[in-house]
Design a protein around this motif. Structure first.
Motif, PDB file in Angstrom:
ATOM      1  N   ALA A  48       0.836  -1.209   0.000  1.00  0.00           N
ATOM      2  CA  ALA A  48       0.000   0.000   0.000  1.00  0.00           C
ATOM      3  C   ALA A  48       0.868   1.256   0.000  1.00  0.00           C
ATOM      4  O   ALA A  48       0.607   2.206  -0.743  1.00  0.00           O
ATOM      5  CB  ALA A  48      -0.937  -0.009   1.194  1.00  0.00           C
ATOM      6  N   PHE A  49       1.914   1.276   0.827  1.00  0.00           N
ATOM      7  CA  PHE A  49       2.814   2.427   0.875  1.00  0.00           C
ATOM      8  C   PHE A  49       3.471   2.652  -0.480  1.00  0.00           C
ATOM      9  O   PHE A  49       3.525   3.783  -0.983  1.00  0.00           O
ATOM     10  CB  PHE A  49       3.886   2.225   1.953  1.00  0.00           C
ATOM     11  CG  PHE A  49       4.976   3.261   1.902  1.00  0.00           C
ATOM     12  CD1 PHE A  49       4.801   4.490   2.508  1.00  0.00           C
ATOM     13  CD2 PHE A  49       6.173   3.004   1.245  1.00  0.00           C
ATOM     14  CE1 PHE A  49       5.807   5.456   2.451  1.00  0.00           C
ATOM     15  CE2 PHE A  49       7.176   3.950   1.181  1.00  0.00           C
ATOM     16  CZ  PHE A  49       6.986   5.180   1.788  1.00  0.00           C
ATOM     17  N   LEU A  50       3.954   1.581  -1.093  1.00  0.00           N
ATOM     18  CA  LEU A  50       4.664   1.710  -2.356  1.00  0.00           C
ATOM     19  C   LEU A  50       3.733   2.073  -3.503  1.00  0.00           C
ATOM     20  O   LEU A  50       4.096   2.861  -4.374  1.00  0.00           O
ATOM     21  CB  LEU A  50       5.433   0.423  -2.653  1.00  0.00           C
ATOM     22  CG  LEU A  50       6.564   0.158  -1.650  1.00  0.00           C
ATOM     23  CD1 LEU A  50       7.067  -1.265  -1.777  1.00  0.00           C
ATOM     24  CD2 LEU A  50       7.686   1.164  -1.812  1.00  0.00           C
ATOM     25  N   LYS A  51       2.525   1.537  -3.502  1.00  0.00           N
ATOM     26  CA  LYS A  51       1.546   1.920  -4.533  1.00  0.00           C
ATOM     27  C   LYS A  51       1.235   3.409  -4.419  1.00  0.00           C
ATOM     28  O   LYS A  51       1.083   4.095  -5.433  1.00  0.00           O
ATOM     29  CB  LYS A  51       0.269   1.110  -4.383  1.00  0.00           C
ATOM     30  CG  LYS A  51       0.332  -0.254  -4.987  1.00  0.00           C
ATOM     31  CD  LYS A  51      -1.023  -0.933  -4.875  1.00  0.00           C
ATOM     32  CE  LYS A  51      -1.063  -2.236  -5.593  1.00  0.00           C
ATOM     33  NZ  LYS A  51      -2.368  -2.898  -5.453  1.00  0.00           N
ATOM     34  N   LYS A  52       1.124   3.891  -3.192  1.00  0.00           N
ATOM     35  CA  LYS A  52       0.846   5.312  -2.963  1.00  0.00           C
ATOM     36  C   LYS A  52       1.960   6.181  -3.550  1.00  0.00           C
ATOM     37  O   LYS A  52       1.732   7.292  -3.989  1.00  0.00           O
ATOM     38  CB  LYS A  52       0.715   5.550  -1.456  1.00  0.00           C
ATOM     39  CG  LYS A  52       0.417   6.960  -1.058  1.00  0.00           C
ATOM     40  CD  LYS A  52       0.272   7.047   0.447  1.00  0.00           C
ATOM     41  CE  LYS A  52       0.966   8.279   0.927  1.00  0.00           C
ATOM     42  NZ  LYS A  52       1.094   8.361   2.348  1.00  0.00           N
ATOM     43  N   ASN A  53       3.173   5.654  -3.553  1.00  0.00           N
ATOM     44  CA  ASN A  53       4.324   6.378  -4.078  1.00  0.00           C
ATOM     45  C   ASN A  53       4.607   6.062  -5.541  1.00  0.00           C
ATOM     46  O   ASN A  53       5.678   6.376  -6.044  1.00  0.00           O
ATOM     47  CB  ASN A  53       5.555   6.093  -3.218  1.00  0.00           C
ATOM     48  CG  ASN A  53       5.505   6.851  -1.920  1.00  0.00           C
ATOM     49  OD1 ASN A  53       5.797   8.034  -1.881  1.00  0.00           O
ATOM     50  ND2 ASN A  53       5.085   6.185  -0.857  1.00  0.00           N
ATOM     51  N   VAL A  54       3.670   5.405  -6.213  1.00  0.00           N
ATOM     52  CA  VAL A  54       3.761   5.088  -7.636  1.00  0.00           C
ATOM     53  C   VAL A  54       5.103   4.441  -7.970  1.00  0.00           C
ATOM     54  O   VAL A  54       5.953   5.022  -8.632  1.00  0.00           O
ATOM     55  CB  VAL A  54       3.556   6.341  -8.508  1.00  0.00           C
ATOM     56  CG1 VAL A  54       3.400   5.973  -9.967  1.00  0.00           C
ATOM     57  CG2 VAL A  54       2.366   7.145  -8.046  1.00  0.00           C
ATOM     58  N   ILE A  55       5.235   3.230  -7.506  1.00  0.00           N
ATOM     59  CA  ILE A  55       6.485   2.507  -7.716  1.00  0.00           C
ATOM     60  C   ILE A  55       6.182   1.133  -8.291  1.00  0.00           C
ATOM     61  O   ILE A  55       5.115   0.575  -8.054  1.00  0.00           O
ATOM     62  CB  ILE A  55       7.253   2.398  -6.380  1.00  0.00           C
ATOM     63  CG1 ILE A  55       8.652   1.855  -6.586  1.00  0.00           C
ATOM     64  CG2 ILE A  55       6.504   1.565  -5.378  1.00  0.00           C
ATOM     65  CD1 ILE A  55       9.534   2.013  -5.368  1.00  0.00           C
ATOM     66  N   HIS A  56       7.112   0.608  -9.043  1.00  0.00           N
ATOM     67  CA  HIS A  56       6.976  -0.749  -9.567  1.00  0.00           C
ATOM     68  C   HIS A  56       7.327  -1.718  -8.443  1.00  0.00           C
ATOM     69  O   HIS A  56       8.287  -1.517  -7.725  1.00  0.00           O
ATOM     70  CB  HIS A  56       7.910  -0.971 -10.755  1.00  0.00           C
ATOM     71  CG  HIS A  56       7.641  -0.031 -11.873  1.00  0.00           C
ATOM     72  ND1 HIS A  56       6.631  -0.238 -12.778  1.00  0.00           N
ATOM     73  CD2 HIS A  56       8.213   1.137 -12.216  1.00  0.00           C
ATOM     74  CE1 HIS A  56       6.613   0.758 -13.638  1.00  0.00           C
ATOM     75  NE2 HIS A  56       7.557   1.606 -13.322  1.00  0.00           N
ATOM     76  N   ILE A  57       6.545  -2.769  -8.320  1.00  0.00           N
ATOM     77  CA  ILE A  57       6.724  -3.719  -7.230  1.00  0.00           C
ATOM     78  C   ILE A  57       7.330  -5.015  -7.773  1.00  0.00           C
ATOM     79  O   ILE A  57       6.914  -5.513  -8.806  1.00  0.00           O
ATOM     80  CB  ILE A  57       5.372  -4.050  -6.560  1.00  0.00           C
ATOM     81  CG1 ILE A  57       4.614  -2.775  -6.203  1.00  0.00           C
ATOM     82  CG2 ILE A  57       5.562  -4.937  -5.345  1.00  0.00           C
ATOM     83  CD1 ILE A  57       5.303  -1.847  -5.256  1.00  0.00           C
ATOM     84  N   ARG A  58       8.289  -5.554  -7.060  1.00  0.00           N
ATOM     85  CA  ARG A  58       8.910  -6.817  -7.442  1.00  0.00           C
ATOM     86  C   ARG A  58       8.989  -7.709  -6.212  1.00  0.00           C
ATOM     87  O   ARG A  58       9.186  -7.224  -5.112  1.00  0.00           O
ATOM     88  CB  ARG A  58      10.319  -6.554  -7.961  1.00  0.00           C
ATOM     89  CG  ARG A  58      10.907  -7.770  -8.596  1.00  0.00           C
ATOM     90  CD  ARG A  58      12.296  -7.496  -9.165  1.00  0.00           C
ATOM     91  NE  ARG A  58      13.016  -8.724  -8.975  1.00  0.00           N
ATOM     92  CZ  ARG A  58      14.102  -8.852  -8.252  1.00  0.00           C
ATOM     93  NH1 ARG A  58      14.642  -7.836  -7.680  1.00  0.00           N
ATOM     94  NH2 ARG A  58      14.670 -10.013  -8.122  1.00  0.00           N
ATOM     95  N   ASP A  59       8.862  -8.978  -6.409  1.00  0.00           N
ATOM     96  CA  ASP A  59       9.009  -9.963  -5.341  1.00  0.00           C
ATOM     97  C   ASP A  59       7.947  -9.862  -4.257  1.00  0.00           C
ATOM     98  O   ASP A  59       8.236  -9.975  -3.080  1.00  0.00           O
ATOM     99  CB  ASP A  59      10.382  -9.854  -4.662  1.00  0.00           C
ATOM    100  CG  ASP A  59      11.522 -10.168  -5.602  1.00  0.00           C
ATOM    101  OD1 ASP A  59      11.271 -10.832  -6.616  1.00  0.00           O
ATOM    102  OD2 ASP A  59      12.649  -9.755  -5.316  1.00  0.00           O
ATOM    103  N   ILE A  60       6.705  -9.632  -4.646  1.00  0.00           N
ATOM    104  CA  ILE A  60       5.634  -9.660  -3.659  1.00  0.00           C
ATOM    105  C   ILE A  60       5.548 -11.083  -3.131  1.00  0.00           C
ATOM    106  O   ILE A  60       5.580 -12.038  -3.896  1.00  0.00           O
ATOM    107  CB  ILE A  60       4.293  -9.226  -4.272  1.00  0.00           C
ATOM    108  CG1 ILE A  60       4.403  -7.788  -4.759  1.00  0.00           C
ATOM    109  CG2 ILE A  60       3.145  -9.385  -3.280  1.00  0.00           C
ATOM    110  CD1 ILE A  60       3.213  -7.327  -5.557  1.00  0.00           C
TER     111      ILE A  60
END
Length: 108
Positions: free
Chosen positions: A83-95
């Motif tokens: 949630a924090f990273l989505k709010k900061n518009v970032i690509h997510i890896r290794d969920i």
């Protein structure tokens, strides 16, 4: 450096892995022809519990975006981190795979 520039000219994207740790200097951001910053997992681990890590991660994300880089977070393991990273518009890896399984009701 000419090798990296030649690779980039061929369409190969270049990333700095584990940014923020070890030998990943801020000078590399202007010295090397990079496309992507990959934030080290150690900054992601405590972003929901530590204001310092939250501010460091936010600063790396903002700096990367301002310099025109893609920013990727490694080792996202919780929904709060996501949630924090989505709010900061970032690509997510290794969920964490378990989160994906839970969402699809594949775990008992």
């Amino acid at each position: 450096m000419p090798v990296l520039s030649a690779l980039r000219a061929l369409g190969i994207r270049i990333a700095i892995d584990d940014f923020g740790t070890g030998y990943s200097s801020l000078a590399y951001l202007r010295r090397f022809p990079i496309d992507t910053l990959k934030i080290d997992k150690s900054f992601i681990d405590d972003i929901t519990e530590s204001n310092d890590n939250k501010e460091l991660a936010s600063t790396i994300i903002l700096m990367g975006h301002n310099l025109g880089f893609h920013v990727i977070a490694e080792g996202v393991e919780t929904e709060c981190q996501l949630a924090f990273l989505k709010k900061n518009v970032i690509h997510i890896r290794d969920i964490l795979i378990a989160l994906l399984f839970q969402q699809k009701n594949l775990l008992n």
